[in-house]
Design a protein around this motif. Structure first.
Motif, PDB file in Angstrom:
ATOM      1  N   ARG A 122       0.825  -1.215   0.000  1.00 47.92           N
ATOM      2  CA  ARG A 122       0.000   0.000   0.000  1.00 47.92           C
ATOM      3  C   ARG A 122       0.852   1.255   0.000  1.00 47.92           C
ATOM      4  O   ARG A 122       0.606   2.200  -0.777  1.00 47.92           O
ATOM      5  CB  ARG A 122      -0.911  -0.012   1.225  1.00 47.92           C
ATOM      6  N   ASP A 123       1.852   1.303   0.867  1.00 48.52           N
ATOM      7  CA  ASP A 123       2.670   2.507   0.990  1.00 48.52           C
ATOM      8  C   ASP A 123       3.475   2.769  -0.278  1.00 48.52           C
ATOM      9  O   ASP A 123       3.711   3.938  -0.652  1.00 48.52           O
ATOM     10  CB  ASP A 123       3.611   2.392   2.188  1.00 48.52           C
ATOM     11  N   GLN A 124       3.889   1.697  -0.925  1.00 45.21           N
ATOM     12  CA  GLN A 124       4.629   1.866  -2.181  1.00 45.21           C
ATOM     13  C   GLN A 124       3.735   2.515  -3.236  1.00 45.21           C
ATOM     14  O   GLN A 124       4.175   3.402  -3.985  1.00 45.21           O
ATOM     15  CB  GLN A 124       5.139   0.510  -2.663  1.00 45.21           C
ATOM     16  N   ILE A 125       2.474   2.098  -3.274  1.00 41.73           N
ATOM     17  CA  ILE A 125       1.516   2.703  -4.205  1.00 41.73           C
ATOM     18  C   ILE A 125       1.267   4.159  -3.839  1.00 41.73           C
ATOM     19  O   ILE A 125       1.281   5.055  -4.692  1.00 41.73           O
ATOM     20  CB  ILE A 125       0.186   1.918  -4.208  1.00 41.73           C
ATOM     21  N   GLN A 126       1.033   4.401  -2.553  1.00 39.18           N
ATOM     22  CA  GLN A 126       0.728   5.756  -2.108  1.00 39.18           C
ATOM     23  C   GLN A 126       1.877   6.719  -2.373  1.00 39.18           C
ATOM     24  O   GLN A 126       1.665   7.865  -2.770  1.00 39.18           O
ATOM     25  CB  GLN A 126       0.383   5.747  -0.619  1.00 39.18           C
ATOM     26  N   ASP A 127       3.100   6.272  -2.137  1.00 35.13           N
ATOM     27  CA  ASP A 127       4.258   7.124  -2.402  1.00 35.13           C
ATOM     28  C   ASP A 127       4.319   7.504  -3.876  1.00 35.13           C
ATOM     29  O   ASP A 127       4.695   8.633  -4.226  1.00 35.13           O
ATOM     30  CB  ASP A 127       5.548   6.404  -1.995  1.00 35.13           C
ATOM     31  N   HIS A 128       3.934   6.561  -4.724  1.00 34.56           N
ATOM     32  CA  HIS A 128       3.997   6.828  -6.164  1.00 34.56           C
ATOM     33  C   HIS A 128       2.912   7.811  -6.583  1.00 34.56           C
ATOM     34  O   HIS A 128       3.199   8.813  -7.258  1.00 34.56           O
ATOM     35  CB  HIS A 128       3.852   5.524  -6.939  1.00 34.56           C
ATOM     36  N   VAL A 129       1.658   7.546  -6.199  1.00 38.47           N
ATOM     37  CA  VAL A 129       0.558   8.385  -6.687  1.00 38.47           C
ATOM     38  C   VAL A 129       0.592   9.778  -6.067  1.00 38.47           C
ATOM     39  O   VAL A 129       0.113  10.748  -6.672  1.00 38.47           O
ATOM     40  CB  VAL A 129      -0.811   7.717  -6.428  1.00 38.47           C
ATOM     41  N   SER A 130       1.167   9.901  -4.867  1.00 41.28           N
ATOM     42  CA  SER A 130       1.249  11.209  -4.215  1.00 41.28           C
ATOM     43  C   SER A 130       2.456  12.010  -4.669  1.00 41.28           C
ATOM     44  O   SER A 130       2.553  13.211  -4.403  1.00 41.28           O
ATOM     45  CB  SER A 130       1.305  11.038  -2.700  1.00 41.28           C
ATOM     46  N   GLN A 166     -14.706 -14.303  -2.800  1.00 42.28           N
ATOM     47  CA  GLN A 166     -15.661 -15.243  -2.233  1.00 42.28           C
ATOM     48  C   GLN A 166     -17.065 -14.638  -2.229  1.00 42.28           C
ATOM     49  O   GLN A 166     -17.251 -13.445  -1.993  1.00 42.28           O
ATOM     50  CB  GLN A 166     -15.230 -15.566  -0.802  1.00 42.28           C
ATOM     51  N   ASP A 167     -18.059 -15.479  -2.506  1.00 41.28           N
ATOM     52  CA  ASP A 167     -19.433 -15.008  -2.443  1.00 41.28           C
ATOM     53  C   ASP A 167     -19.719 -14.415  -1.069  1.00 41.28           C
ATOM     54  O   ASP A 167     -19.354 -14.985  -0.038  1.00 41.28           O
ATOM     55  CB  ASP A 167     -20.406 -16.166  -2.713  1.00 41.28           C
ATOM     56  N   GLY A 168     -20.356 -13.260  -1.064  1.00 42.17           N
ATOM     57  CA  GLY A 168     -20.669 -12.596   0.184  1.00 42.17           C
ATOM     58  C   GLY A 168     -19.533 -11.739   0.717  1.00 42.17           C
ATOM     59  O   GLY A 168     -19.694 -11.071   1.742  1.00 42.17           O
ATOM     60  N   GLN A 169     -18.369 -11.764   0.039  1.00 40.59           N
ATOM     61  CA  GLN A 169     -17.212 -10.993   0.487  1.00 40.59           C
ATOM     62  C   GLN A 169     -16.668 -10.096  -0.632  1.00 40.59           C
ATOM     63  O   GLN A 169     -15.489  -9.772  -0.652  1.00 40.59           O
ATOM     64  CB  GLN A 169     -16.106 -11.939   0.969  1.00 40.59           C
ATOM     65  N   LYS A 170     -17.517  -9.719  -1.551  1.00 42.36           N
ATOM     66  CA  LYS A 170     -17.061  -8.957  -2.711  1.00 42.36           C
ATOM     67  C   LYS A 170     -16.981  -7.482  -2.369  1.00 42.36           C
ATOM     68  O   LYS A 170     -17.833  -6.668  -2.742  1.00 42.36           O
ATOM     69  CB  LYS A 170     -17.979  -9.240  -3.902  1.00 42.36           C
ATOM     70  N   TRP A 171     -15.901  -7.156  -1.675  1.00 41.90           N
ATOM     71  CA  TRP A 171     -15.711  -5.790  -1.181  1.00 41.90           C
ATOM     72  C   TRP A 171     -15.295  -4.821  -2.285  1.00 41.90           C
ATOM     73  O   TRP A 171     -15.339  -3.604  -2.100  1.00 41.90           O
ATOM     74  CB  TRP A 171     -14.692  -5.769  -0.046  1.00 41.90           C
ATOM     75  N   CYS A 172     -14.892  -5.358  -3.450  1.00 38.08           N
ATOM     76  CA  CYS A 172     -14.523  -4.493  -4.578  1.00 38.08           C
ATOM     77  C   CYS A 172     -14.439  -5.339  -5.842  1.00 38.08           C
ATOM     78  O   CYS A 172     -14.219  -6.560  -5.774  1.00 38.08           O
ATOM     79  CB  CYS A 172     -13.191  -3.806  -4.324  1.00 38.08           C
ATOM     80  N   ASP A 173     -14.590  -4.704  -6.997  1.00 37.15           N
ATOM     81  CA  ASP A 173     -14.353  -5.351  -8.281  1.00 37.15           C
ATOM     82  C   ASP A 173     -12.867  -5.219  -8.581  1.00 37.15           C
ATOM     83  O   ASP A 173     -12.387  -4.129  -8.904  1.00 37.15           O
ATOM     84  CB  ASP A 173     -15.189  -4.689  -9.375  1.00 37.15           C
ATOM     85  N   LEU A 174     -12.138  -6.333  -8.471  1.00 36.93           N
ATOM     86  CA  LEU A 174     -10.683  -6.263  -8.578  1.00 36.93           C
ATOM     87  C   LEU A 174     -10.183  -6.160 -10.011  1.00 36.93           C
ATOM     88  O   LEU A 174      -8.981  -6.163 -10.246  1.00 36.93           O
ATOM     89  CB  LEU A 174     -10.055  -7.455  -7.869  1.00 36.93           C
ATOM     90  N   SER A 175     -11.103  -6.034 -10.970  1.00 32.50           N
ATOM     91  CA  SER A 175     -10.676  -5.702 -12.331  1.00 32.50           C
ATOM     92  C   SER A 175     -10.413  -4.211 -12.457  1.00 32.50           C
ATOM     93  O   SER A 175      -9.704  -3.764 -13.369  1.00 32.50           O
ATOM     94  CB  SER A 175     -11.735  -6.134 -13.351  1.00 32.50           C
ATOM     95  N   LEU A 225      -8.831   3.181  -5.832  1.00 31.23           N
ATOM     96  CA  LEU A 225      -7.742   3.135  -4.854  1.00 31.23           C
ATOM     97  C   LEU A 225      -8.234   3.445  -3.449  1.00 31.23           C
ATOM     98  O   LEU A 225      -7.768   2.839  -2.477  1.00 31.23           O
ATOM     99  CB  LEU A 225      -6.634   4.112  -5.259  1.00 31.23           C
ATOM    100  N   ASP A 226      -9.195   4.350  -3.316  1.00 26.30           N
ATOM    101  CA  ASP A 226      -9.729   4.664  -1.992  1.00 26.30           C
ATOM    102  C   ASP A 226     -10.390   3.441  -1.365  1.00 26.30           C
ATOM    103  O   ASP A 226     -10.219   3.178  -0.166  1.00 26.30           O
ATOM    104  CB  ASP A 226     -10.735   5.816  -2.080  1.00 26.30           C
ATOM    105  N   SER A 227     -11.136   2.692  -2.157  1.00 24.38           N
ATOM    106  CA  SER A 227     -11.787   1.478  -1.653  1.00 24.38           C
ATOM    107  C   SER A 227     -10.752   0.419  -1.310  1.00 24.38           C
ATOM    108  O   SER A 227     -10.880  -0.297  -0.301  1.00 24.38           O
ATOM    109  CB  SER A 227     -12.770   0.932  -2.696  1.00 24.38           C
ATOM    110  N   PHE A 228      -9.740   0.313  -2.141  1.00 29.38           N
ATOM    111  CA  PHE A 228      -8.662  -0.639  -1.899  1.00 29.38           C
ATOM    112  C   PHE A 228      -7.956  -0.323  -0.584  1.00 29.38           C
ATOM    113  O   PHE A 228      -7.753  -1.195   0.268  1.00 29.38           O
ATOM    114  CB  PHE A 228      -7.676  -0.578  -3.074  1.00 29.38           C
ATOM    115  N   ASN A 229      -7.598   0.935  -0.395  1.00 32.83           N
ATOM    116  CA  ASN A 229      -6.909   1.339   0.825  1.00 32.83           C
ATOM    117  C   ASN A 229      -7.801   1.195   2.057  1.00 32.83           C
ATOM    118  O   ASN A 229      -7.324   0.838   3.142  1.00 32.83           O
ATOM    119  CB  ASN A 229      -6.419   2.782   0.710  1.00 32.83           C
TER     120      ASN A 229
END
Length: 469
Positions: free
Chosen positions: A359-367, A434-443, A447-451
């Protein structure tokens, strides 16, 4: 695979003692070679579709099927892999196989920092030597004949990661021109591996194909980052985090898992009798059985047979035994890493710090806080990949025991409106949840939802949360 540490074995010993007293673990008629095994375990997620599953070889991403996220530009790629094919960690009491790793040799040299010379020691080649007289004058049955250490990357494993590196080059260099064809600045690539040789050699093989033809001079050397074993975060580390032992004991001692052990007890008793093994590792978990059988199957070696009075019998492990043991191992890890009520707590301490690294590697890049690498490789183990998949709530199909050279790719994309999305690709396909655990569409996960989801898995104070009090 990381076999259980002595500390972890002690933590589940009480549960194992209770389970081993069950009639399901009683000795069977040794003349019988078949066992009728049924699935009665009351866990709804137990049905795995493994018709196309191959433990010996993961599926690679393909340039032919690869497509970009619509209306977006790729910004960063992070690849987490399991090492390639390796020898077993289990040397059987009647071991008579030969394992050769003659093609996995590493030349090393040292150079003085700031020195203009390429090296100061000359080149040295790592060679595993197992003397032919080992069983007579050395330590009988502690290792096999040949030129492989236990758990060592094989020639096949090296080739698997060379092919994976080639596939990644075809995608990110040749097809979408994301990475440059030649590595002029080694700081544009980040490479981290665990302290184990097979993960180092796997990563070297992969990057060697992603960027072939590099010179051996120090200026061309890609830094290989490792953490000291005492603070490693890419694998479960109960030595650094004692609380993991407590969680493991609770997970393995829970009623559903003990019922699972009881249901599968006849098969466990049968295989352990054939292998000639005993002890907590062989009554409390299926991990040892996966490790004892699958490397041999992947190399088309004969499956083990029972020995009586030093003589080999015809009572042998069958192909169906191996398949069932593999399914049991997949269930065990799915239950541990994803489905037990404590799985989230376990993940937070076992893999949460590594998720924070990603996560931090991504954040450092986008920021723009740091001009980080465009491509990062993290070379780990099946426990690395399984823990990540469990934490992300992957589907049953993706929770099957991670095959050799498993690859989990995190891509960060920038949309035309300036927002960022993350795509996660597991062994060549978008990771399904997993069914019932689809917290995001990973396609294309914002980024806010991912974080936000990762924040639930990242420890706030690892030292305090790991304290076993």
């Amino acid at each position: 695979m990381q076999l259980f540490s002595p500390v972890f074995l002690a933590s589940i010993y009480a549960a194992a003692t209770t389970a081993s007293a069950s009639p399901a673990f009683a000795e069977r008629d040794q003349s019988s070679s078949q066992v009728a095994t049924t699935y009665n375990t009351p866990v709804s997620q137990y049905n795995f579709d493994d018709a196309s599953y191959n433990y010996c070889q993961a599926t690679y991403p393909s340039a032919q099927s690869y497509s970009s996220v619509p209306d977006a530009t790729l910004e960063m790629v992070q690849v987490v892999v399991r090492h390639g094919d390796r020898t077993s960690y289990v040397v059987l009491p009647n071991e008579n196989e030969t394992w050769n790793c003659d093609g996995v040799e590493e030349n090393t040299y040292l150079h003085v920092t700031g020195s203009s010379s390429r090296n100061t020691t000359g080149s040295f080649k790592q060679v595993i030597e197992i003397p032919k007289w080992n069983s007579k004058y050395g330590f009988s049955n502690q290792v096999w004949a040949g030129s492989c250490d236990i758990g060592e990357l094989t020639d096949i494993g090296k080739a698997q990661h060379r092919k994976l590196g080639k596939q990644l080059r075809e995608i990110y260099v040749n097809k979408i021109n994301f990475l440059p064809p030649w590595l002029k600045d080694t700081s544009s690539v980040y490479f981290r591996t665990t302290y184990i040789w097979r993960t180092k050699n796997s990563g070297e093989s992969l990057i060697g194909s992603l960027y072939p033809g590099r010179d051996i001079g120090s200026d061309d050397a890609i830094p290989m980052h490792t953490y000291p074993q005492s603070i490693e975060t890419m694998i479960d580390n109960p030595t650094a985090c004692p609380k993991l032992n407590t969680y493991s004991a609770q997970i393995y001692g829970s009623a559903p898992f003990q019922q699972f052990l009881k249901d599968q007890g006849p098969l466990m008793s049968r295989i352990s009798g054939i292998l000639g093994v005993s002890g907590p590792m062989w009554t409390a978990s299926w991990s040892g059985y996966v490790d004892a059988l699958l490397p041999r199957k992947c190399h088309s070696k004969p499956l083990p047979c029972r020995y009586v009075n030093g003589q080999k019998t015809t009572d042998c492990v069958t192909e169906e035994d191996v398949k069932q043991a593999m399914r049991n191992g997949s269930f065990e890890w799915t239950f541990k890493y994803r489905d037990h009520p404590l799985s989230g707590d376990y993940a937070r301490l076992a893999i949460g710090s590594f998720l924070a690294t990603l996560r931090d590697q991504i954040q450092d890049h986008v920021s723009g806080a740091a001009s980080g690498p465009k491509f990062s490789l993290y070379s780990g183990h099946d426990t690395t990949v399984a823990a990540l998949l469990g934490a992300l709530k992957a589907s049953n199909a993706d929770m099957l025991w991670p095959p050799y050279a498993s690859n989990l790719v995190f891509e960060t994309w920038k949309k035309k409106d300036g927002s960022y999305v993350v795509r996660i690709v597991s062994n060549g396909h978008v990771l399904q949840l997993q069914d019932g655990q689809k917290w995001c569409d990973l396609s294309s996960c914002p980024l806010d939802s991912f974080n936000k989801y990762l924040a639930t898995l990242i420890p706030t104070d690892i030292a305090a949360q790991c304290a076993n009090n």
